[in-house]
Structure formats: structure tokens, C-alpha cells
Design a protein around this motif. Structure first.
Motif, mmCIF file in Angstrom:
data_model
loop_
_atom_site.group_PDB
_atom_site.id
_atom_site.type_symbol
_atom_site.label_atom_id
_atom_site.label_comp_id
_atom_site.label_asym_id
_atom_site.label_seq_id
_atom_site.Cartn_x
_atom_site.Cartn_y
_atom_site.Cartn_z
ATOM 1 N N ARG A 44 0.828 -1.206 0.147
ATOM 2 C CA ARG A 44 0.070 0.041 -0.083
ATOM 3 C C ARG A 44 0.953 1.168 0.019
ATOM 4 O O ARG A 44 1.130 1.980 0.986
ATOM 5 C CB ARG A 44 -1.081 -0.069 1.106
ATOM 6 C CG ARG A 44 -1.931 -1.303 1.364
ATOM 7 C CD ARG A 44 -2.991 -1.069 2.512
ATOM 8 N NE ARG A 44 -3.676 0.206 2.369
ATOM 9 C CZ ARG A 44 -3.856 1.155 3.084
ATOM 10 N NH1 ARG A 44 -3.097 1.427 4.109
ATOM 11 N NH2 ARG A 44 -4.531 2.300 2.840
ATOM 12 N N ALA A 45 1.456 1.760 -1.139
ATOM 13 C CA ALA A 45 2.502 2.817 -1.065
ATOM 14 C C ALA A 45 1.987 3.573 -2.302
ATOM 15 O O ALA A 45 1.265 3.191 -3.270
ATOM 16 C CB ALA A 45 3.728 2.095 -1.496
ATOM 17 N N ILE A 46 2.309 4.711 -2.419
ATOM 18 C CA ILE A 46 2.304 5.684 -3.381
ATOM 19 C C ILE A 46 3.570 5.733 -4.261
ATOM 20 O O ILE A 46 4.613 6.132 -3.669
ATOM 21 C CB ILE A 46 1.846 7.124 -2.640
ATOM 22 C CG1 ILE A 46 0.616 7.112 -2.165
ATOM 23 C CG2 ILE A 46 1.901 8.113 -3.922
ATOM 24 C CD1 ILE A 46 -0.779 6.961 -3.078
ATOM 25 N N TRP A 47 3.386 5.750 -5.345
ATOM 26 C CA TRP A 47 4.657 5.863 -6.273
ATOM 27 C C TRP A 47 4.960 7.243 -6.626
ATOM 28 O O TRP A 47 3.998 8.058 -7.206
ATOM 29 C CB TRP A 47 4.562 4.847 -7.626
ATOM 30 C CG TRP A 47 4.846 3.316 -7.072
ATOM 31 C CD1 TRP A 47 3.746 2.752 -6.748
ATOM 32 C CD2 TRP A 47 5.878 2.503 -7.326
ATOM 33 N NE1 TRP A 47 3.919 1.480 -6.203
ATOM 34 C CE2 TRP A 47 5.289 1.372 -6.545
ATOM 35 C CE3 TRP A 47 7.191 2.578 -7.520
ATOM 36 C CZ2 TRP A 47 6.188 0.333 -6.529
ATOM 37 C CZ3 TRP A 47 7.923 1.457 -7.530
ATOM 38 C CH2 TRP A 47 7.533 0.429 -7.032
ATOM 39 N N ALA A 48 6.009 7.924 -6.697
ATOM 40 C CA ALA A 48 6.697 9.222 -7.087
ATOM 41 C C ALA A 48 7.782 8.984 -7.679
ATOM 42 O O ALA A 48 8.687 8.235 -7.609
ATOM 43 C CB ALA A 48 6.380 9.941 -5.646
ATOM 44 N N ASP A 49 8.061 10.003 -8.416
ATOM 45 C CA ASP A 49 9.370 10.058 -9.144
ATOM 46 C C ASP A 49 10.347 10.661 -8.361
ATOM 47 O O ASP A 49 10.248 11.561 -7.525
ATOM 48 C CB ASP A 49 9.055 11.112 -10.270
ATOM 49 C CG ASP A 49 10.483 11.150 -11.225
ATOM 50 O OD1 ASP A 49 10.835 10.163 -11.867
ATOM 51 O OD2 ASP A 49 11.216 12.071 -11.162
ATOM 52 N N PHE A 50 11.406 9.907 -8.167
ATOM 53 C CA PHE A 50 12.580 10.225 -7.245
ATOM 54 C C PHE A 50 13.915 9.934 -8.020
ATOM 55 O O PHE A 50 14.122 8.981 -8.281
ATOM 56 C CB PHE A 50 12.549 9.271 -6.129
ATOM 57 C CG PHE A 50 13.558 9.709 -4.958
ATOM 58 C CD1 PHE A 50 13.604 11.002 -4.513
ATOM 59 C CD2 PHE A 50 14.606 8.639 -4.698
ATOM 60 C CE1 PHE A 50 14.752 11.229 -3.421
ATOM 61 C CE2 PHE A 50 15.829 8.828 -3.808
ATOM 62 C CZ PHE A 50 15.692 10.344 -3.193
ATOM 63 N N LEU A 51 14.751 10.842 -8.224
ATOM 64 C CA LEU A 51 16.029 10.716 -9.169
ATOM 65 C C LEU A 51 15.838 10.288 -10.435
ATOM 66 O O LEU A 51 16.686 9.306 -10.744
ATOM 67 C CB LEU A 51 16.852 9.990 -8.331
ATOM 68 C CG LEU A 51 17.476 10.941 -6.919
ATOM 69 C CD1 LEU A 51 18.442 9.843 -6.166
ATOM 70 C CD2 LEU A 51 18.051 11.951 -7.257
ATOM 71 N N ILE A 72 2.128 5.754 2.606
ATOM 72 C CA ILE A 72 0.919 6.443 2.815
ATOM 73 C C ILE A 72 0.711 6.976 4.189
ATOM 74 O O ILE A 72 0.456 8.239 4.230
ATOM 75 C CB ILE A 72 -0.289 5.806 2.178
ATOM 76 C CG1 ILE A 72 -0.177 5.293 0.985
ATOM 77 C CG2 ILE A 72 -1.822 6.470 2.770
ATOM 78 C CD1 ILE A 72 -1.466 4.393 0.708
ATOM 79 N N GLY A 73 0.915 6.379 5.226
ATOM 80 C CA GLY A 73 0.663 6.501 6.716
ATOM 81 C C GLY A 73 1.154 7.951 7.046
ATOM 82 O O GLY A 73 0.453 8.716 7.564
ATOM 83 N N PRO A 74 2.374 8.533 6.730
ATOM 84 C CA PRO A 74 2.537 9.938 7.395
ATOM 85 C C PRO A 74 1.632 10.875 6.906
ATOM 86 O O PRO A 74 1.261 11.896 7.531
ATOM 87 C CB PRO A 74 4.217 10.045 6.637
ATOM 88 C CG PRO A 74 4.701 8.565 6.615
ATOM 89 C CD PRO A 74 3.507 7.986 6.259
#
Length: 332
Positions: A219-226, A234-236
Motif C-alpha cells: 500500500r504505497a504511493i509511487w512518486a518520481d525520485f531521481l 501513505i501513513g505519514p
């Protein structure tokens, strides 16, 4: 990377026993800086050779920074084993700095404030605030420096079971070290109520945003990183929206002979409307990833996530694939 190398970050075992770590830190505490530096060279060499997965992850990250920045890379040539060893060295120095912080050995005059707001601004609110950190730099040093100057209670949400020996050392060094360290593997309603009370009392809540969930990593959100998509928790962000208070990003980076403390305003109050909740989460995570990226490129050797940051753990990746395939399965 192999399946073994793509295990969950929380499953990575701590390098070194309690007695060995205590011996090293005893040498540092009573023998001085130069003695521990002399001893650390072969010790770090041993762990550098032994821990293949961490070594591989280090080179992967440093090479990704080099590729992403191109002509503006902080490295003159593609990072190799020497840069990776320096990466390990910085991690060891950060661990020693935590001990210094809780022994009161850090000089407050060596602190610079490089963010767009100072800590005084955060303290001006009627309620508390959420500080989103990361494993880039040294949050423990930041926490100690802030507590030495401001009479504010800082509640840190953390998963510390994979670093039990080192945290026990911190406790032995100063009995007050972990009084506000809250072990959390899942954000339950009870945790939310407890933290809401903290915010109402004007306290700070610190949580890192760069590591996926322990209980449900898929259960994660994928975002562009490097330049590549990476999974973020998602929790924070859900927690920050529940607490309905100002949200800031926080970094504490080693710089020259001191520390650069950076606080950046993120949201006066993070809102996740039910209708557009997923898009709001995506926007928040991408904004965080972009800021994390900028600081990581300035201080690449202070990135302390020694695992494949751009992949989910193997089991979670398989579970996620099954979830994606299930709606389209027409077999009988």
C-alpha cells in the motif's frame, strides 16, 4: 537485484552485537576521536565486505544520483567502491554523532539554519505541528539540538526493532534518550487519539516519510525520485491530515564542522478530501519526494537507506501483481 536483496527494510538485521557496539563506543567516549577513527577503518572494512546487499544498494543510489544530475553531478566520475565505502563511513560517523548529541557534546554555535523558516516560526503556532523527516541526514542530532534550546516535547514515531542494540546503547548513554520514542508498526485509531492529544498540548510529532509501511508495504504511493518511480508510505500523510495541524519537512545535514538544520513549510493543514483523496495523496508524496531529491543530491553520502529504494520487497511486489491481475481474470 535478487529476491534476497529485495527484502523489506525492517527485516534487515542489525550489523554488530550489543557488546561489540558498546566496546566501540566506549573507545570513542573515553579514548577520543582519533582513537575511534583508527579503529573504525578495519571495522568498517569488514562490514563493507560482509554486507553485500547494503554495498550494492549504496552503489546503486550513488550511481543514480550521478546519472540524474548529469554535468551537475556531485561526483567527478561514476561512483565505485571507494565512494560506497565513504558512504558507509558517513553512516558510522552519523551513529557516533547521535551519541555526542545525547552526551551534550555538540556545540550549538556550529548549527546553521538553511531552510526557509526557522524553528522559532514553528513554535509560534497555538498548537503543535507534524515534522516529516527521512533517513537522509541525522534526525537524532536535530532532535537533541532542538531540545537543548527549546522546552518542547518531541514525540518520534519509529520502528526500532531492527536497531535494538544501538538504541540500547543510546539509552545507556542517557536515560532520557527514548522517553518520547514511540514504537509504531501500524497507525491505529488509538495511536491517532494519543497523537491528537500531543498536538493539542503544543507538542511536536516527528515521523519519517521515506520508508514504506512495515505491515502493508504494497500500500504505497509511487512518486518520481531521481528520475525513477519509487514507493513511498501513505501513513505519514494520512496521519498529518488527521492531526489537522501545520506540517513541516525537516532535515539535519552534516556540513563542514557543524550541522545545517532545514525546516520547510509543507502545509498549513494537510487536507485529503474524500472525493479526490488518492490524487491529494499523490500530490503530497510527490512534493515530498521532490524536496527529498533536492537535498539528497546536495548530500548524497548522507543517504542512509541501504536497500533498493526503487523496489517493493519481493513478497509485496508479488501480492501487488496479484491485486492488479485479479479484476481482469476471466478464467473459470
Amino acid at each position: 537485484m535478487t529476491t534476497a536483496q529485495r527484502s523489506h527494510w525492517a527485516q534487515k538485521r542489525e550489523n554488530g552485537s550489543y557488546l561489540a557496539i558498546r566496546l566501540l563506543l566506549g573507545l570513542y567516549r573515553f579514548g577520543g576521536k582519533y582513537l575511534i577513527l583508527l579503529v573504525m577503518v578495519p571495522v568498517l572494512g569488514y562490514f563493507f565486505i560482509k554486507d553485500r546487499s547494503a554495498r550494492t544498494a549504496s552503489r546503486q543510489f550513488l550511481q543514480q544520483v550521478h546519472t540524474f544530475k548529469g554535468p551537475l553531478s556531485p561526483f567527478q566520475r561514476p561512483p565505485g567502491y571507494w565512494q560506497s565505502y565513504r558512504h558507509f563511513w558517513q553512516f558510522a560517523m552519523a551513529a557516533l554523532a547521535k551519541i555526542d548529541a545525547w552526551l551534550g557534546r555538540l556545540d550549538g554555535k556550529q548549527v546553521y539554519y538553511g531552510g526557509s523558516v526557522g524553528f522559532d516560526t514553528i513554535m509560534q503556532h497555538d498548537t503543535g505541528a507534524v515534522l516529516i523527516g527521512s533517513h537522509l541526514g541525522n534526525l537524532e542530532v536535530c532532535r537533541a539540538l532542538v531540545r537543548s534550546k527549546y522546552p518542547v516535547k518531541i514525540n518520534v514515531l519509529a520502528h526500532t526493532r531492527h536497531a535494538a542494540a544501538f538504541n540500547r546503547i543510546l539509552k545507556d548513554s542517557n536515560s532520557a534518550v527514548d522517553l518520547q520514542l514511540i514504537e509504531v508498526t501500524e497507525l491505529t485509531p488509538a495511536v491517532g487519539v494519543m497523537l491528537s492529544d500531543c498536538i493539542a498540548r503544543g507538542e511536536l510529532v516527528v515521523i519519517v516519510g521515506d520508508r514504506i509501511s512495515v505491515q502493508a508495504p504494497e500500500r504505497a504511493i509511487w512518486a518520481d525520485f531521481l528520475g525513477k518511480p519509487a514507493p513511498f508510505a501513505i501513513g505519514p500523510w494520512v496521519l498529518a491530515s488527521i492531526l489537522q495541524c501545520p506540517v513541516y519537512l525537516m532535515f539535519c545535514m552534516r556540513q563542514d564542522n557543524g550541522y545545517n538544520l532545514m525546516f520547510e513549510p509543507f502545509a498549513g493543514q494537510l487536507k485529503l478530501p474524500r472525493k479526490d483523496r488518492q490524487q491529494a495523496l499523490q500530490n503530497a508524496v510527490q512534493q515530498y519526494a521532490q524536496q527529498l531529491e533536492q537535498v539528497a543530491c546536495r548530500y548524497p553520502l548522507q543517504w542512509f537507506n541501504f536497500y533498493d529504494f526503487w523496489q517493493l520487497p519481493a513478497a509485496s511486489q508479488h501480492k501487488l501483481s496479484q491485486q492488479k491481475e485479479a479484476p481482469g481474470d476471466s478464467s473459470t
